[in-house]
Design a protein around this motif. Structure first.
Motif, PDB file in Angstrom:
ATOM      1  N   LEU A  77       0.643  -0.882  -0.314  1.00 22.35           N
ATOM      2  CA  LEU A  77       0.023   0.215  -0.414  1.00 22.35           C
ATOM      3  C   LEU A  77       1.219   1.578  -0.206  1.00 22.35           C
ATOM      4  N   ASP A  78       1.990   0.922   0.250  1.00 21.40           N
ATOM      5  CA  ASP A  78       2.543   2.780   0.642  1.00 21.40           C
ATOM      6  C   ASP A  78       3.564   2.355  -0.254  1.00 21.40           C
ATOM      7  N   GLN A  79       3.319   1.771  -1.317  1.00 24.15           N
ATOM      8  CA  GLN A  79       4.415   1.604  -2.992  1.00 24.15           C
ATOM      9  C   GLN A  79       2.294   2.683  -3.800  1.00 24.15           C
ATOM     10  N   VAL A  80       1.122   1.457  -3.302  1.00 21.60           N
ATOM     11  CA  VAL A  80       0.402   2.380  -4.099  1.00 21.60           C
ATOM     12  C   VAL A  80       0.143   4.092  -3.811  1.00 21.60           C
ATOM     13  N   GLU A  81       0.292   4.681  -2.665  1.00 21.16           N
ATOM     14  CA  GLU A  81       0.368   5.998  -2.114  1.00 21.16           C
ATOM     15  C   GLU A  81       1.119   6.749  -2.393  1.00 21.16           C
ATOM     16  N   GLU A  82       2.732   5.943  -2.988  1.00 25.28           N
ATOM     17  CA  GLU A  82       2.861   7.398  -3.444  1.00 25.28           C
ATOM     18  C   GLU A  82       3.356   7.091  -4.328  1.00 25.28           C
ATOM     19  N   VAL A  83       2.384   6.121  -5.597  1.00 20.12           N
ATOM     20  CA  VAL A  83       2.413   6.635  -7.289  1.00 20.12           C
ATOM     21  C   VAL A  83       1.106   7.338  -6.589  1.00 20.12           C
ATOM     22  N   ASP A  84       0.931   7.208  -6.203  1.00 25.33           N
ATOM     23  CA  ASP A  84      -0.833   8.197  -6.192  1.00 25.33           C
ATOM     24  C   ASP A  84      -0.199  10.029  -5.933  1.00 25.33           C
ATOM     25  N   ALA A  85       0.152   9.893  -4.698  1.00 22.11           N
ATOM     26  CA  ALA A  85       1.149  11.164  -4.880  1.00 22.11           C
ATOM     27  C   ALA A  85       2.049  11.823  -6.389  1.00 22.11           C
ATOM     28  N   GLU A  86       2.391  10.908  -6.522  1.00 29.15           N
ATOM     29  CA  GLU A  86       3.382  11.440  -7.792  1.00 29.15           C
ATOM     30  C   GLU A  86       2.241  12.036  -8.767  1.00 29.15           C
ATOM     31  N   THR A  87       1.435  10.591  -9.046  1.00 24.14           N
ATOM     32  CA  THR A  87       0.906  10.885 -10.491  1.00 24.14           C
ATOM     33  C   THR A  87      -0.350  12.744 -10.078  1.00 24.14           C
ATOM     34  N   ARG A  88      -0.403  12.684  -8.882  1.00 17.29           N
ATOM     35  CA  ARG A  88      -0.988  13.881  -8.466  1.00 17.29           C
ATOM     36  C   ARG A  88      -1.045  15.040  -8.517  1.00 17.29           C
TER      37      ARG A  88
END
Length: 109
Positions: A77-88
């Motif tokens: 989940l940490d990596q998914v949250e990082e991808v989400d933040a970078e995408t935004r």
């Protein structure tokens, strides 16, 4: 529904509805692609609602964001949250710069 008797479904027109094509490509790509697609879509819709992006420009912003955010195989989940933040972050920068007009496709980056 009973009064209609039957419902007929046809294949979706991905030319007329490019976000369907983008979502399908992301599903096929796997990994973090759908998380990136979802976050980019949320930024695009928000920009549209604020008058910063045209409705028909939403798919181009999503595609360009997908091209700029690396596809990974998240291990948690940490990596998914990082991808989400970078995408935004990337999508927000693209809105501000109008750089989404390049219209790249999934996997181009």
């Amino acid at each position: 529904l009973v009064a209609l008797g039957r419902l007929d479904f046809e294949a979706p027109d991905e030319e007329a509805f490019p976000c369907l094509r983008i979502a399908r490509e992301c599903i096929e790509a796997g990994g973090s692609a759908m998380a990136t697609c979802n976050a980019a879509n949320e930024i695009a819709v928000d920009a549209f609602l604020r008058g910063e992006l045209g409705f028909l420009d939403i798919p181009a912003l999503i595609s360009e964001t997908l091209a700029r955010v690396p596809l990974i195989e998240p291990q948690g989940l940490d990596q998914v949250e990082e991808v989400d933040a970078e995408t935004r972050r990337v999508a927000t920068e693209l809105v501000g710069a109008g750089a989404w007009r390049a219209g790249a496709r999934v996997g181009a980056g």
